[in-house]
Design an enzyme around this catalytic site. Structure first.
Site, short mmCIF file in Angstrom:
data_model
loop_
_atom_site.label_atom_id
_atom_site.label_comp_id
_atom_site.label_asym_id
_atom_site.label_seq_id
_atom_site.Cartn_x
_atom_site.Cartn_y
_atom_site.Cartn_z
N GLU A 145 -2.17 -1.25 -5.74
CA GLU A 145 -3.32 -0.66 -6.25
C GLU A 145 -3.17 -0.15 -7.53
O GLU A 145 -2.20 0.52 -7.92
CB GLU A 145 -3.86 0.26 -5.32
N CYS A 195 -16.29 -8.68 15.28
CA CYS A 195 -14.99 -8.87 15.02
C CYS A 195 -14.09 -7.92 15.55
O CYS A 195 -13.34 -8.50 16.38
CB CYS A 195 -14.95 -8.67 13.40
N ASP A 208 0.81 -1.24 -0.15
CA ASP A 208 -0.06 0.00 0.03
C ASP A 208 0.83 1.17 0.03
O ASP A 208 1.79 1.43 1.00
CB ASP A 208 -0.70 0.06 1.11
N ASP A 210 -2.85 1.27 6.93
CA ASP A 210 -1.95 0.96 5.85
C ASP A 210 -1.65 -0.57 5.69
O ASP A 210 -1.69 -1.11 4.60
CB ASP A 210 -0.83 1.75 5.67
#
Length: 406
Positions: free
Chosen positions: A282, A373, A190, A380
């Site tokens: 990405e 959860c 990232d 990041d």
């Protein structure tokens, strides 16, 4: 397989050679501008490389100051034509008029004209048409003399003007064996600003500011000095010598920052390409991300100054260049680069897959909002894990690790 690479080396010119190279650089720019105007004025049905080549030859006879232009003036025509082809095919914008302030460049299209020779461990020399033998810093082995053949050779070069002087970029063709498939693990990366590169294994690749505090302070002082001196310049008046000197100092500092960024990116991407066999990133539309928020008179933008600062930070990290380096370095080592869709990588929980815009509580903290959860992680790192997951599915679906996905 044949591999094409560029090698950049610093030129060390004598004062006479520097004047000649500067003249050639201005001549090449003038030739580009003349061809650009002629191309636009000529009807489309009459545009051809042969017609433009005749115009070049006649112009060099009729216009005295075009005499010292590069011998390979036809290369300027080929470059101009290629720029128009790229525009027509949608790969670039239309070519434009080149100002005196743009980076100057001189092409040497034939490698045999360079006459490369090694003088010592750290020095080499080559031939530049209409200039003579020039010295350059030898930092990488080049195929020259008896070491060159039809498979391993220098096919040409380009001289480029940087803020700290002239450089030569050799086009090197070599024949290498097909790389074996990389057996390293898969990872997702990232790209960010606070953390330049965050990996899915929880590690980061960070760097210091490209300029030291003293250099940054000096740059700010020079920029203020530039604005004061520009304020005293009358409209249409040429820049004073002091203003030109200030511009040169600013360019040198910014070029120093760029060199440090390139050094860090090369070292980091080499380490990553050697460690991992598959890297996911990405697929970002960076050009759209750095557009100004100024807006129009009818619809002015908001947070313009904040967006301008963000744009500068994104441009300073040069995300696109990092991906370019990873792409060819992975290919050389048998690895693969996978570009995955960017939407929701920052909002999706890497543990359960739940997507919620509010899960990213801050720039660095991710907390899953799904019932039961409650996954907490660095934002990041969480995004990098989502990228790794998507890259793994893309690779397993294609079943081919030898081709870069784009």
């Amino acid at each position: 397989m044949k591999r094409q690479r560029g090698h950049k080396a610093r030129l060390y010119l004598t004062p006479d050679q520097l004047a000649q190279v500067d003249g050639q650089g201005h001549g090449a720019r003038a030739m580009w501008n003349l061809l650009h105007e002629l191309w636009q004025m000529t009807p489309k049905c009459q545009r051809s490389l042969g017609r433009m080549d005749q115009a070049i030859r006649q112009a060099r006879k009729d216009i005295p100051w075009l005499g010292p232009s590069p011998q390979a003036a036809q290369q300027v025509l080929k470059t101009c034509h290629r720029a128009w082809v790229n525009c027509w095919e949608g790969r670039a914008e239309a070519p434009a008029f080149k100002k005196r302030t743009v980076r100057r460049a001189i092409d040497i299209p034939q490698g045999r004209d360079l006459r490369i020779a090694r003088l010592s461990r750290h020095w080499g020399q080559c031939w530049v048409p209409m200039v003579g033998l020039v010295k350059f810093r030898w930092t990488k082995a080049l195929p020259y003399g008896k070491r060159a053949d039809k498979h391993n050779k220098v096919t040409g070069a380009r001289l480029v003007k940087e803020a700290n002087g002239w450089y030569i970029v050799f086009r090197v063709q070599t024949e290498v064996d097909e790389p074996k498939p990389h057996e390293g693990p898969i990872t997702g990366i990232d790209r960010g600003i606070a953390k330049p590169l965050a990996l899915s294994d929880g590690t980061f690749r960070e760097h210091e500011p490209w300029l030291t505090p003293g250099e940054a302070k000096r740059l700010k002082r020079l920029e203020q000095q530039r604005e004061r001196r520009r304020a005293h310049r009358k409209p249409g008046e040429r820049n004073s010598s002091r203003l030109k000197h200030t511009y040169d100092q600013i360019k040198q500092l910014r070029a120093r920052a760029t060199r440090r960024a390139l050094d860090w990116q090369h070292k980091t991407t080499t380490e990553l390409a050697g460690t991992f066999g598959v890297i996911g990133v990405e697929d970002l539309a960076i050009t759209n991300m750095v557009k100004s928020a100024k807006g129009t008179v009818e619809a002015p933008g908001t947070n313009v100054r904040q967006k301008a600062g963000l744009n500068r930070s994104i441009s300073g990290e040069a995300w696109g260049r990092t991906v370019t380096f990873l792409e060819y370095k992975l290919a050389d080592r048998g690895g693969v680069l996978v570009k995955v869709p960017a939407p929701n990588t920052s909002w999706r929980c890497s543990a359960c897959g739940f997507i919620a815009p509010g899960s990213r509580e801050s720039q660095s903290r991710f907390v899953c909002k799904a019932d039961g959860c409650g996954f907490v992680e660095n934002a990041d790192t969480n995004a990098a894990r989502n990228i790794e997951h998507a890259a793994g599915h893309a690779v397993s679906g294609r079943g081919d690790l030898g081709v870069t996905r784009s």
